[in-house]
Write a protein that holds these residues in place. Structure first.
Motif, PDB file in Angstrom:
ATOM      1  N   LEU A 193       0.768   5.462   3.159  1.00  0.00           N
ATOM      2  CA  LEU A 193       0.273   4.090   3.027  1.00  0.00           C
ATOM      3  C   LEU A 193       1.338   3.211   2.367  1.00  0.00           C
ATOM      4  CD1 LEU A 193      -1.853   1.878   3.161  1.00  0.00           C
ATOM      5  CD2 LEU A 193      -2.910   2.831   1.101  1.00  0.00           C
ATOM      6  N   GLY A 194       1.960   3.737   1.304  1.00  0.00           N
ATOM      7  CA  GLY A 194       2.998   2.968   0.624  1.00  0.00           C
ATOM      8  C   GLY A 194       4.163   2.635   1.531  1.00  0.00           C
ATOM      9  N   SER A 195       4.557   3.573   2.385  1.00  0.00           N
ATOM     10  CA  SER A 195       5.688   3.322   3.290  1.00  0.00           C
ATOM     11  C   SER A 195       5.328   2.286   4.345  1.00  0.00           C
ATOM     12  CB  SER A 195       6.143   4.631   3.946  1.00  0.00           C
ATOM     13  OG  SER A 195       5.134   5.147   4.810  1.00  0.00           O
ATOM     14  N   VAL A 196       4.089   2.313   4.834  1.00  0.00           N
ATOM     15  CA  VAL A 196       3.642   1.315   5.810  1.00  0.00           C
ATOM     16  C   VAL A 196       3.644  -0.075   5.179  1.00  0.00           C
ATOM     17  CG1 VAL A 196       1.651   0.530   7.182  1.00  0.00           C
ATOM     18  CG2 VAL A 196       2.307   2.947   7.196  1.00  0.00           C
ATOM     19  N   ILE A 197       3.164  -0.171   3.939  1.00  0.00           N
ATOM     20  CA  ILE A 197       3.129  -1.464   3.252  1.00  0.00           C
ATOM     21  C   ILE A 197       4.538  -1.952   2.932  1.00  0.00           C
ATOM     22  CG2 ILE A 197       2.470  -2.562   1.066  1.00  0.00           C
ATOM     23  CD1 ILE A 197      -0.121  -0.855   1.225  1.00  0.00           C
ATOM     24  N   ALA A 198       5.426  -1.042   2.506  1.00  0.00           N
ATOM     25  CA  ALA A 198       6.804  -1.430   2.198  1.00  0.00           C
ATOM     26  C   ALA A 198       7.494  -2.001   3.431  1.00  0.00           C
ATOM     27  CB  ALA A 198       7.572  -0.223   1.657  1.00  0.00           C
ATOM     28  N   GLU A 199       7.250  -1.400   4.574  1.00  0.00           N
ATOM     29  CA  GLU A 199       7.844  -1.893   5.813  1.00  0.00           C
ATOM     30  C   GLU A 199       7.298  -3.277   6.153  1.00  0.00           C
ATOM     31  OE1 GLU A 199      10.416  -1.922   8.953  1.00  0.00           O
ATOM     32  OE2 GLU A 199      10.280  -0.408   7.359  1.00  0.00           O
ATOM     33  N   TYR A 200       5.999  -3.469   5.942  1.00  0.00           N
ATOM     34  CA  TYR A 200       5.396  -4.781   6.182  1.00  0.00           C
ATOM     35  C   TYR A 200       6.017  -5.833   5.262  1.00  0.00           C
ATOM     36  CZ  TYR A 200       2.017  -8.558   5.530  1.00  0.00           C
ATOM     37  OH  TYR A 200       1.447  -9.795   5.403  1.00  0.00           O
ATOM     38  N   GLU A 201       6.173  -5.495   3.974  1.00  0.00           N
ATOM     39  CA  GLU A 201       6.673  -6.474   3.015  1.00  0.00           C
ATOM     40  C   GLU A 201       8.121  -6.870   3.289  1.00  0.00           C
ATOM     41  OE1 GLU A 201       5.920  -5.126  -0.965  1.00  0.00           O
ATOM     42  OE2 GLU A 201       3.775  -5.571  -0.829  1.00  0.00           O
ATOM     43  N   LYS A 202       8.884  -6.017   3.958  1.00  0.00           N
ATOM     44  CA  LYS A 202      10.245  -6.403   4.352  1.00  0.00           C
ATOM     45  C   LYS A 202      10.200  -7.578   5.328  1.00  0.00           C
ATOM     46  CE  LYS A 202      12.396  -1.809   3.985  1.00  0.00           C
ATOM     47  NZ  LYS A 202      13.005  -0.687   4.779  1.00  0.00           N
ATOM     48  N   ASN A 203       9.235  -7.545   6.207  1.00  0.00           N
ATOM     49  CA  ASN A 203       9.121  -8.578   7.240  1.00  0.00           C
ATOM     50  C   ASN A 203       8.282  -9.769   6.803  1.00  0.00           C
ATOM     51  OD1 ASN A 203      10.585  -6.984   9.184  1.00  0.00           O
ATOM     52  ND2 ASN A 203       8.729  -5.755   9.466  1.00  0.00           N
ATOM     53  N   TYR A 204       7.335  -9.531   5.885  1.00  0.00           N
ATOM     54  CA  TYR A 204       6.415 -10.590   5.446  1.00  0.00           C
ATOM     55  C   TYR A 204       6.295 -10.554   3.923  1.00  0.00           C
ATOM     56  CZ  TYR A 204       5.081 -10.456  10.379  1.00  0.00           C
ATOM     57  OH  TYR A 204       5.097 -10.465  11.753  1.00  0.00           O
ATOM     58  N   PRO A 205       7.283 -11.103   3.217  1.00  0.00           N
ATOM     59  CA  PRO A 205       7.184 -11.136   1.744  1.00  0.00           C
ATOM     60  C   PRO A 205       5.903 -11.844   1.316  1.00  0.00           C
ATOM     61  CG  PRO A 205       9.353 -11.826   2.487  1.00  0.00           C
ATOM     62  CD  PRO A 205       8.495 -11.755   3.714  1.00  0.00           C
ATOM     63  N   THR A 206       5.300 -11.364   0.234  1.00  0.00           N
ATOM     64  CA  THR A 206       4.052 -11.965  -0.236  1.00  0.00           C
ATOM     65  C   THR A 206       4.289 -13.417  -0.637  1.00  0.00           C
ATOM     66  OG1 THR A 206       4.424 -11.153  -2.480  1.00  0.00           O
ATOM     67  CG2 THR A 206       3.117  -9.771  -1.016  1.00  0.00           C
ATOM     68  N   GLN A 207       3.256 -14.237  -0.458  1.00  0.00           N
ATOM     69  CA  GLN A 207       3.349 -15.672  -0.719  1.00  0.00           C
ATOM     70  C   GLN A 207       2.250 -16.111  -1.668  1.00  0.00           C
ATOM     71  OE1 GLN A 207       3.597 -17.929   2.917  1.00  0.00           O
ATOM     72  NE2 GLN A 207       4.828 -16.373   3.957  1.00  0.00           N
ATOM     73  N   ALA A 208       2.319 -17.368  -2.064  1.00  0.00           N
ATOM     74  CA  ALA A 208       1.283 -18.015  -2.875  1.00  0.00           C
ATOM     75  C   ALA A 208       0.973 -17.252  -4.156  1.00  0.00           C
ATOM     76  CB  ALA A 208       0.006 -18.194  -2.046  1.00  0.00           C
ATOM     77  N   GLY A 209       1.983 -16.556  -4.688  1.00  0.00           N
ATOM     78  CA  GLY A 209       1.788 -15.874  -5.960  1.00  0.00           C
ATOM     79  C   GLY A 209       1.005 -14.589  -5.877  1.00  0.00           C
ATOM     80  N   VAL A 210       0.670 -14.119  -4.667  1.00  0.00           N
ATOM     81  CA  VAL A 210      -0.061 -12.855  -4.524  1.00  0.00           C
ATOM     82  C   VAL A 210       0.890 -11.703  -4.843  1.00  0.00           C
ATOM     83  CG1 VAL A 210      -1.280 -11.333  -2.922  1.00  0.00           C
ATOM     84  CG2 VAL A 210      -1.601 -13.805  -2.785  1.00  0.00           C
ATOM     85  N   PRO A 211       0.532 -10.822  -5.782  1.00  0.00           N
ATOM     86  CA  PRO A 211       1.440  -9.725  -6.137  1.00  0.00           C
ATOM     87  C   PRO A 211       1.547  -8.692  -5.024  1.00  0.00           C
ATOM     88  CG  PRO A 211      -0.658  -9.473  -7.266  1.00  0.00           C
ATOM     89  CD  PRO A 211      -0.705 -10.802  -6.574  1.00  0.00           C
ATOM     90  N   SER A 212       2.628  -7.946  -5.050  1.00  0.00           N
ATOM     91  CA  SER A 212       2.825  -6.873  -4.087  1.00  0.00           C
ATOM     92  C   SER A 212       1.817  -5.758  -4.328  1.00  0.00           C
ATOM     93  CB  SER A 212       4.241  -6.317  -4.216  1.00  0.00           C
ATOM     94  OG  SER A 212       4.363  -5.095  -3.524  1.00  0.00           O
ATOM     95  N   LEU A 213       1.400  -5.115  -3.243  1.00  0.00           N
ATOM     96  CA  LEU A 213       0.539  -3.935  -3.373  1.00  0.00           C
ATOM     97  C   LEU A 213       1.297  -2.751  -3.961  1.00  0.00           C
ATOM     98  CD1 LEU A 213      -1.526  -3.966  -0.060  1.00  0.00           C
ATOM     99  CD2 LEU A 213      -2.371  -4.368  -2.366  1.00  0.00           C
ATOM    100  N   LEU A 214       2.596  -2.871  -4.072  1.00  0.00           N
ATOM    101  CA  LEU A 214       3.419  -1.770  -4.586  1.00  0.00           C
ATOM    102  C   LEU A 214       3.780  -1.972  -6.053  1.00  0.00           C
ATOM    103  CD1 LEU A 214       5.725  -1.264  -1.483  1.00  0.00           C
ATOM    104  CD2 LEU A 214       3.569  -0.113  -2.037  1.00  0.00           C
ATOM    105  N   THR A 215       3.033  -2.821  -6.753  1.00  0.00           N
ATOM    106  CA  THR A 215       3.234  -2.983  -8.187  1.00  0.00           C
ATOM    107  C   THR A 215       2.900  -1.674  -8.905  1.00  0.00           C
ATOM    108  OG1 THR A 215       2.661  -4.364 -10.089  1.00  0.00           O
ATOM    109  CG2 THR A 215       0.884  -3.821  -8.583  1.00  0.00           C
ATOM    110  N   PRO A 216       3.619  -1.298  -9.969  1.00  0.00           N
ATOM    111  CA  PRO A 216       3.449   0.025 -10.586  1.00  0.00           C
ATOM    112  C   PRO A 216       2.065   0.302 -11.159  1.00  0.00           C
ATOM    113  CG  PRO A 216       5.522  -0.960 -11.259  1.00  0.00           C
ATOM    114  CD  PRO A 216       4.764  -2.029 -10.538  1.00  0.00           C
TER     115      PRO A 216
END
Length: 578
Positions: A512-535
C-alpha cells in the motif's frame, strides 16, 4: 451453546478494541509468542491466544479465551470487572449492559445463520450484507435499542425479510424537499407504485376529505409510524396535515445499515433511506434535515468531479447520487434550537441510485467491509476472491489499492473533499473477481470539506451547498481516509488475509505504501493535506466516547476522541507478524 459463544466472541472483540484504545494496554501481558494474559485488578485473569496487529491492536482468537477461575465467559461480568479501567459511571455501565444484551441477542441469531465463505460468494450484494457481523470497531455493534425481538425478526437485516412501506399523505407546503433538476419529485416518490395503487391511494385521500393535489404521498417505515410519528405528529394528524393511507408499493429489503432499503422486485429501482429512530452503534438513526435541501446538488457536484478527472475515470470511480429527498420536523420542536438531534429527524426520506445502475454486464459489487468476512473455518472472502481471480495476492491487492484507496486519496488531496470511507459507503466493483472500480455513496453527514478548499472544488458547488457542509482543518480531513478506511476497513482485511492465507500485514502495508508513494510522485498533495506517508498518525477512538458521554441526549451526534499517536504502518512496517 450459542449464548456462551456469543459472550466469548464479544469479550474477545472488547479486549482487541480496548487494547487498541489504550484502555487495557497496561494490564495485558504477553506470556509467550502467541499467548497473552489480561490481569484485572490482581483478582481475575483471562488467558488467550492472539497476535499483535500492525495498527496496535490485539487480534484475539475467541475460542482460546479462558478465565483462570474456570467460570464460563460472561460479557456483563467482564464489563463490570473492567469498569475501573473504562471509567464508566454506574449509570453509563447499566445502559451499556442493556445495549450489550441487545447485541448478544442478535449475535446469537447471526451464529445460527453462519455460512461458509463459498456460500457467501454465491450471494448478491444484499444477501452478503445480511450475513455480515456489523461495525468491526464498535464493541456493541447491534444495540438497536428501541427494537423488540419481534421487531428484530421483522426488520433486522440479518433476517432478510421483505417489507412493504406505509404510504402517508403530507401537506406539500410543510415539507422541505429536494430533487434533481429536470426531474419531477412527485414522479420519483411514487415510482414504485403501480397505477392501480396510485388510484387507490388517491381514493383514500378523497375518503379522508383531503385534496390529494395538495399533498405528497410518501413512504414511511411501519415501525417509525407506530412508535414515533403517531406520537410526535399528533397535531398534524388531527388537523389532517398528515393522513395515514395504507401499505402499498413494491417490497424492499434492508441493507446492513438498517435504514437503507433496496427494491426486491426491481433491482434497478431507486434505493430508499428512511428514518428508524433506534439507538444503534453511535447515534439514533434519523434523517437530518440539514442536508435535505442540498442532497441532489451535493451528488451532482461529486459526479461532475468524478467524470472530469482522469484519475477517477481510469480507476472507474462512480457515485450513487441522491436524486430526491424530503424532511419534516415536528412543529413543537422546530423552534427549540438546542433540542436533541433525534427529535428533528423522525420524518423524511432519501431516494438514491442503486448500485446495480453503476455496473457493467460483467461486473458485480460488494461493500468493502465485507472483504474481511471470516467463516467458521477461518476462510476469508478476500482470500476466496483472490484465489478465483487467478492473480497473486500482491497483484490483487495492488488492484484494490489503485481502484479504491487512490481515488479516495485523490478526492482529498486534489479537491479537499473528505468522505468517511467506512466499509458501508465504499463499494468495490469486481470483474472476474478482480477489483475493477469504486462506488461511493452517502454524502449526508459523511462528507466534509477542507477549510482550505481549492477553487477547482468551489466552482462545482453552489454557495448554498458550501455553506451547509461541515469543514475540517487541512491536517484533519485526511483522517476520513486513515480512520474511516485504513483503521476501520483495511485493518480487518489485512488481519483476515493473514489468518486465512498467512499473508503478512507488513507485506500488505508495504505494498500500500509503495502504491501511494508512486501516486504522490505524480500528484503531490495540495491544500495543506498531509501525506499518507507521514511517520505518525492520530489514534481515533470510538468506544471510549460512549464510556465518557454515556447515553444522555445531545444536540449533535457524538464526536470521536483522540488517543496517543500511532506509528504509520505504511512507513514503519515492523510488527510481531511483520
Amino acid at each position: 451453546m450459542t449464548w456462551e459463544i456469543a459472550n466469548r466472541n464479544l469479550i474477545a472483540k472488547a479486549i482487541s478494541e480496548l487494547f487498541y484504545e489504550e484502555i487495557l494496554s497496561d494490564v495485558v501481558k504477553q506470556a509467550n509468542e502467541n499467548t497473552f494474559t489480561l490481569d484485572i485488578n490482581g483478582e481475575v485473569i483471562y488467558r488467550f491466544h492472539a497476535f499483535k496487529g500492525i495498527w496496535g491492536d490485539l487480534v484475539v482468537k475467541p475460542d482460546t479465551l479462558r478465565r483462570c477461575d474456570g467460570r464460563k465467559p460472561d460479557a456483563a461480568l467482564f464489563f463490570k470487572e473492567t469498569q475501573y479501567l473504562t471509567k464508566m459511571s454506574d449509570i453509563t455501565l447499566a445502559n451499556f449492559i442493556e445495549e450489550m444484551q441487545h447485541t448478544l441477542y442478535s449475535d446469537q441469531i447471526m451464529l445460527q445463520k453462519s455460512v461458509s465463505v463459498n456460500a457467501l460468494y454465491q450471494m448478491d450484494s444484499l444477501g452478503i450484507e445480511s450475513r455480515l457481523n456489523g461495525h468491526p470497531k464498535l464493541i456493541l455493534n447491534k444495540g438497536r435499542i428501541g427494537w423488540t425481538p419481534c421487531d428484530l425478526s421483522a426488520f433486522a437485516p440479518e433476517n432478510a425479510r421483505e417489507t412493504q412501506f406505509l404510504r402517508v399523505a403530507i401537506m406539500k407546503s410543510l415539507l422541505t424537499i429536494n430533487c434533481q433538476q429536470n426531474k419531477s419529485f412527485e414522479n420519483i416518490i411514487t415510482a414504485d407504485l403501480a397505477e392501480s395503487e396510485i388510484n387507490y391511494l388517491q381514493f383514500l385521500c378523497k375518503k379522508n376529505n383531503i385534496d390529494y393535489h395538495s399533498y405528497y404521498i410518501v413512504p414511511v417505515h411501519v415501525w417509525q409510524w407506530e412508535h414515533k410519528i403517531q406520537l410526535f405528529f399528533q397535531k398534524d394528524i388531527n388537523c389532517k396535515n398528515i393522513v395515514l393511507l395504507d401499505r402499498a408499493g413494491d417490497r424492499y429489503k434492508p441493507h446492513v445499515s438498517i435504514r437503507t432499503f433496496s427494491n426486491c422486485q426491481n433491482r434497478l429501482a431507486l434505493d430508499i433511506k428512511l428514518p428508524i429512530s433506534i439507538l444503534n452503534t453511535s447515534c439514533v438513526r434519523g434523517i437530518p434535515v440539514r442536508y435535505i435541501s442540498i442532497a441532489s446538488e451535493i451528488s451532482e457536484g461529486i459526479e461532475s468531479i468524478l467524470r472530469q478527472d482522469a484519475v477517477f475515470v481510469s480507476a472507474n470511480t462512480d457515485c450513487l447520487k441522491d436524486v430526491a429527498a424530503f424532511s419534516y420536523v415536528p412543529s413543537d420542536y422546530i423552534d427549540i434550537k438546542s433540542a436533541p438531534y433525534r427529535y428533528k429527524e423522525f420524518l423524511g426520506a432519501v431516494w438514491r441510485e442503486p448500485s446495480s445502475s453503476k455496473l457493467g454486464s460483467d461486473e458485480r459489487c460488494l461493500m468493502t467491509g465485507s472483504l474481511s468476512f471470516l467463516d467458521q473455518n477461518c476462510k476469508s472472502l478476500i482470500g476466496l476472491l483472490i484465489e478465483k481471480s487467478k492473480l497473486s495476492v500482491e497483484q490483487w491487492l495492488k488492484q484494490y489499492f489503485s481502484k479504491v484507496v487512490l481515488p479516495l486519496y485523490h478526492l482529498q488531496s486534489r479537491y479537499g473533499i473528505g468522505l468517511v470511507a467506512h466499509g458501508q459507503n465504499t463499494l468495490l466493483k469486481l470483474k472476474n473477481n478482480t477489483p475493477s472500480g469504486l462506488i461511493i455513496k452517502d454524502f449526508q453527514g459523511d462528507l466534509r470539506l477542507n477549510q482550505n478548499l481549492p477553487p477547482v472544488t468551489r466552482e462545482k458547488f453552489s454557495e448554498k451547498v458550501l455553506n451547509r457542509l461541515d469543514y475540517l482543518p487541512s491536517g484533519h480531513i485526511i483522517y476520513d481516509l486513515i480512520t474511516g478506511h485504513f483503521v476501520s476497513v483495511l485493518r480487518f482485511i489485512s488481519q483476515s488475509l493473514y489468518i486465512s492465507h498467512r499473508f503478512k500485514e507488513a507485506q500488505f502495508y508495504q505494498l500500500l505504501g509503495s502504491v501511494i508513494a508512486e501516486y504522490e510522485k505524480n500528484y503531490p498533495t495540495q491544500a495543506g493535506v498531509p501525506s499518507l506517508l507521514t511517520p505518525s498518525l492520530q489514534r481515533v477512538l470510538l468506544n471510549k466516547v460512549r464510556f465518557e458521554i454515556g447515553y444522555q441526549d445531545s444536540v449533535q451526534r457524538p464526536k470521536p476522541l483522540l488517543g496517543s499517536p500511532l506509528e504509520n504502518p505504511l512507513v514503519n512496517r515492523e510488527s510481531a507478524y511483520g
